[in-house]
Every structure is written in C-alpha cells, then in structure tokens.
Design an enzyme around this catalytic site. Sequence first.
Site, PDB file in Angstrom:
ATOM      1  N   SER A 167     -13.975   0.457   2.384  1.00 32.17           N
ATOM      2  CA  SER A 167     -14.208  -0.359   1.196  1.00 32.17           C
ATOM      3  C   SER A 167     -15.711  -0.582   0.977  1.00 32.17           C
ATOM      4  O   SER A 167     -16.470   0.375   0.915  1.00 32.17           O
ATOM      5  CB  SER A 167     -13.440  -1.675   1.363  1.00 32.17           C
ATOM      6  OG  SER A 167     -13.309  -2.335   0.148  1.00 32.17           O
ATOM      7  N   ASP A 182      -4.344   2.982  -5.070  1.00 33.58           N
ATOM      8  CA  ASP A 182      -5.190   1.904  -4.537  1.00 33.58           C
ATOM      9  C   ASP A 182      -5.757   1.141  -5.723  1.00 33.58           C
ATOM     10  O   ASP A 182      -6.583   1.665  -6.465  1.00 33.58           O
ATOM     11  CB  ASP A 182      -6.326   2.506  -3.684  1.00 33.58           C
ATOM     12  CG  ASP A 182      -7.263   1.440  -3.114  1.00 33.58           C
ATOM     13  OD1 ASP A 182      -7.042   0.241  -3.403  1.00 33.58           O
ATOM     14  OD2 ASP A 182      -8.188   1.822  -2.382  1.00 33.58           O
ATOM     15  N   HIS A 200      -4.886  -0.180  -0.030  1.00 36.24           N
ATOM     16  CA  HIS A 200      -6.332  -0.149   0.163  1.00 36.24           C
ATOM     17  C   HIS A 200      -6.706  -0.020   1.631  1.00 36.24           C
ATOM     18  O   HIS A 200      -7.874   0.151   1.950  1.00 36.24           O
ATOM     19  CB  HIS A 200      -6.934  -1.443  -0.415  1.00 36.24           C
ATOM     20  CG  HIS A 200      -8.428  -1.440  -0.462  1.00 36.24           C
ATOM     21  ND1 HIS A 200      -9.152  -0.449  -1.116  1.00 36.24           N
ATOM     22  CD2 HIS A 200      -9.345  -2.295   0.057  1.00 36.24           C
ATOM     23  CE1 HIS A 200     -10.440  -0.720  -0.982  1.00 36.24           C
ATOM     24  NE2 HIS A 200     -10.590  -1.824  -0.279  1.00 36.24           N
TER      25      HIS A 200
END
Lengths: 266, 404
Positions: free
Chosen positions: A96, A218, A246
Amino acid sequence: MDASILSRNNVKVSGEGTRPIMFAHGFGCDQNMWRFVAPAFEKDYQVILFDFVGSGKSDLAAYDAGKYSSLRGYADDVLEICEALKLKNVIFVGHSVSSMIGVISANLQPQLFDRLIFVGPSPRYINDPDYTGGFEQADIEELLETMDRNYIGWSNFLAPAIMSNPDRPELAAELVESFCSTDPVIARKFAEVTFLSDNRQDIKKLKIPSLIMQCSEDMIAPLVVGEYLYKNTPGSAMKVLKATGHCPHVSHPEETIDVMKAYLSK
Amino acid sequence: MVQMSEDLDYAPCGFLEIDASGTITAINATFLDLLSYSEKNEIIGQHIEKLFTIASRIFYQTHFFPLVQLHGNAQEIFFTLKAKSGERLEVICNAVSKTRADTKIIQCIFIPITERGKYERELLSARRRAEEALEKNIELNQAKKELELNSLVLDRKISQLKQVNADITQFSKSISHDIQEPIRKIAVLADRIVVEVAGSLPAARIEDLEKINRECKNLRQLIIFLDRFISLNNVAEEMSLFSLSEAILSAFHQAAGQAGEVHVAFNAEELPIIEGYKSQIALLFMNIIDNSIKFRSEDRLLSIHITGDVVQHNTYRVLKNKYRYAEFLKITVSDNGKGFLIKNEEEIFRLQKLINDHGQALGFGLALSKKIVDNHFGNISVASTIGGGTIVTIFLPLSQQEPQ
C-alpha cells in the site's frame, strides 16, 4: 550499527541468506502483516521486518509531527535502517502506501536498492479531472471521522497517561494489543499523509526495476490505478493477482509468495 | 452454510457471515431489515464492502480485515453502512474468525448506534475543542515566556539608560560649574592686563589678549548651550494640549524680534492642536526660524512657508519589522535662503558647529531641534540646496498617549 534506529523502528532481522529483503507494512497495521509471507524467504534471504514510527512496537516518543507530515520522513527512516544494517542491493517490498515510501527512498539513494515490489500500490488516492484514484476528498474526510469514532475510547489526553502508568501495566498491554497497536493520534496523521499524498511525479523518476502486484477487486488500489502506475513507472512489471481485496499477503499468502519468488528469480 | 435458527434469524442484532475473501455467505432477517432489503438473495454472494460507505470500506480493508485475520477477532468496530434506500446507518460490529469444514469464515454481528452515535459525535467535537483550547493555551504560554524575556531585556536597558543619564547630568553640572569659573577668571585676568599694562605691550600682544577674551566668551556660550541641551533630558514640564499654530506664531515673533530689522514674508497653514511640551516645541520652531533668518539670501525678501498634514506614521522607531500606525502631523518649514551643502544627513544633527560655505556657523540649533523632536518620539530631516533654500520636515505624533 546504530542501535537507536533499530529500536526506534522495532527492526527484526532473520533468515539464513545474505541477500536482504525488507518488508514494509502499510497504513493500519504493523510488521505482523507479513507473518504469513516473510517466513517463506528466510531460507534464502536476510529478512528485515520493521514498524514505522507510530505503529506496532516502534518508539512513539520518536514521532515528530513535522518530520512525518510527509512520506519523505518515513523514507528517511527506511534509508537509516538500511544504513544501520549496512544493507546493499536491497529488495524492498512495500504494501500500500509503503510502495510510495519505497519509491521515494529509491529515488533518494538508488545505489542501495536492487528491486522494488509493490503490493496494492497507488501514487494518488484522490481523483483529479484527468486522473482516477478512486476517491473523493469527502471520502477521505469521512475516513478520518471513522478513525476518530473507532478510537473514541482512546482519549488523546488519557492514552499517554495510561501508557506511562507503571502501576497498571495491564492497561498498557491491553491498549497495545488493540488495532495492531497503533497510536490513534499518529494513525490519524498517517491516514492524512497517506491518502492526501501525490507521488505521480516520483514514480516517473524511479531508476530501480519494480513489480506491481495488483489485486483483483481492490477498492483502495483499483486496476485502473495499477495500470497508470505500470504505464508511468520506468522499468516496472505488473502482475494481476487472483487475490481480491487490499491485503493479498494476509488473505492469499501462497499466491503472494509465488508471484514474488517468480519475479525475483528472473 | 451456518445453520440459521429462527432465534438467530430474528435475533436483536444484525448477523452476517463472510468467507475469507469477504463474500457474504449468510445474513439474518434482522440485518436484512435494517438495511431495508427484502430478499436475502439480494445480499448473499455480494462482497461485504457493498454494505459500507467508501470510508468504511477503506477502514475495513486497512484495519478490520487484517485485525480479524491476524487476531482472530475484533471488537466494537465502528462502521457506517449504506442501506438499499441509500440511508446511512452507524453501527458497532463484533467479529470472530472460525474454521468450519476446513474453510475459513468470519462471523459478524452489527448493532445500530443511532442515538449513541450523536453522543459520540458530541464527545468528539468537545474533545477537539478541548485540544484546540489546549493548543491555544500552549501558544499563549509561549507568548508569555517571550514577553517575560523581553521585559527582562527592557528592564536592563532602562537601568543602563538611567545610569547613563545620571552620568551625563553629573558631567554637565561639572562643566557648567567647575569649568565656567576658571574661564571667567581667565577672562577677568586678560581684561586686567589689557587695562593695566596696555601701554607697555606691542599691538600684536594686545590682539592676542583680545583673542583670549573672545574665545572665553565663545566657550561660555557653548557651556550655556550644553547646559540647556542636557537639561532637555530631565523634563520638568508636563505634557499638554496646545495649538501648534499659536506656538509657531509666537516663536516667529520671538526670533524676528531678536534679529531686529528684518523683513520676512511669513505664512503658515492652520495647524491642529497637538500634545507635547509646549515650551520645547516653541524653542524648536524658534531655532528653525532663527536659522532661516540667519541664513537668508541678501538679494531677495526672505519667505518662510509652513505646512502641516496629518498622516499615518509608524510608531515604532527602533525595532525592525514592527508596525503600529498612528496619526502624526507632518510639518514642513521651507525658506528661500542661501541653503547649505549637506554632506551627511546625520552629521548635521550632531553636537558640533557646522560652518557653511559663507563662513557662518549653523550653530547648535539643529542638534537641539533633534533632541526636542526625539523627546516627542518624532522625526526630523533637513533638505537644502545652495542658493535654493532649505526645507525642514518634522513628524510629530498628535497624541502622546500610550496606545491601548
């Protein structure tokens, strides 16, 4: 070796290999996120895990609102860990927001890095007239409100007082166990830095080969964002995973490991 | 599939089961109703994210999902749901991760907190206000600290100034009393020599004695002036409000009276009432007008013109980057006299005799003028061109009150 940096970021080194692979957690958790994936690399690599300041068992006292108001502050910490451990040819795996922290680090000191692996990356979360990030400003503001509501039991005034109360260690222990032990005030700031940052210029300057691991469905880093990254990041490869959501390293660790190993064997 | 008993189906809370990827595998009737759906098939097979607002989806992905996966459960998680009708519904969720028939599942219960939510929002906004107040308080404390520090510096400066002032007063007393007397004696002795033995001295020596006399006179004048200059430091007079027009007019008459037979075209604009030391201001204008008369041009009628404008002017005179504007009177006194060469603007206000190109002394008038203007926290400047006259510009505050 600078021990203060290693304790500041709760750095854990393991593995039998010499090639360093560094796992950086994303917003919302700590190095525990990698617990299903990191062990698979211990046989062949030197595995480095750490917590960003404000997350996990990092040193909360090291948090500086000015320094960490930009991803640059987090990137500096990554570089300091590399320096403290004298790492070279680092394989940096970022989940991320850590993907962009990796990009900033590699742009600052490219000689330290060998490959970058991005898990669910996004260079910009908020939509622009000519860019789709997936979110509007209002969504991010509501997220901050949601975080406030979830940390409501953590009074900003109360938490430090409890944390520093040596007579009642169970209070601290209880608080530390909740939410992957993230300090709420810092978590909120981390959310702001993460979701309001714009790294579209940084990715264009990247000189290190990279792999974009794009999940199916996602909502935080949708396919269109992965494609944008692939198109605009020099030397990048892209792999769309079967994994949804995610956090493929948590939900689909086997596939995540396989894709990473296949990329690294090339 | 979970065995959905009637008790669970109609339990007093929403119930949901999802698989490891977040797909909904079961929902109870209570939850269906809360979300204003009518058929379970509308929900089953959908991703749980579909029930959340976008912000809650992010929170689900970044916090809730890893938490349940890594810790096996989650408690009191706040979410905002989006009902079929589009209505938003605030809930608290507890969840547990289980393995059933080798398949990982997550079971969640949801309790609406509509009323409690209002209270929580109030709590949060109260906390934010408290934090802001705290921050403000910190800023105030910071400012207070700086003020205290500055006060200390100021106090030291004032104490130094007092010391310097006392020294100067002492010095000036010493000059006026202890030096005047020997000078007087020298003059008397020189006089006596001239009177008693004048006949037996060569003319050149007589001239020397007369020179001694002249120099003594000059010295005594200088001492009188210095005494007056220093005495301006210790102001005995109270500040008062007075008409500047009247003060200037009487200063003109006094200066013209001293000069004797001089014709002057004098005109002054109507000037406002200002606050200050009246006798000092009169002395100030007397000095300036006196200079105009002394250095008038022989080939034309001397004209003196005085103007006044009220302007906004910075009250801070020394500190840089500090501004507080107040009303000042800008006064110009211009004449058509001989003018003089200004080599250095600051120099002309110093305590020294300046000699103009015609060999005349400008005297100490300007130094005295500056002193008086300084006593009123104003500014004075002079512009002059040889043959073109002189303009004196003075800024004086209208009021001497401390700004509130």
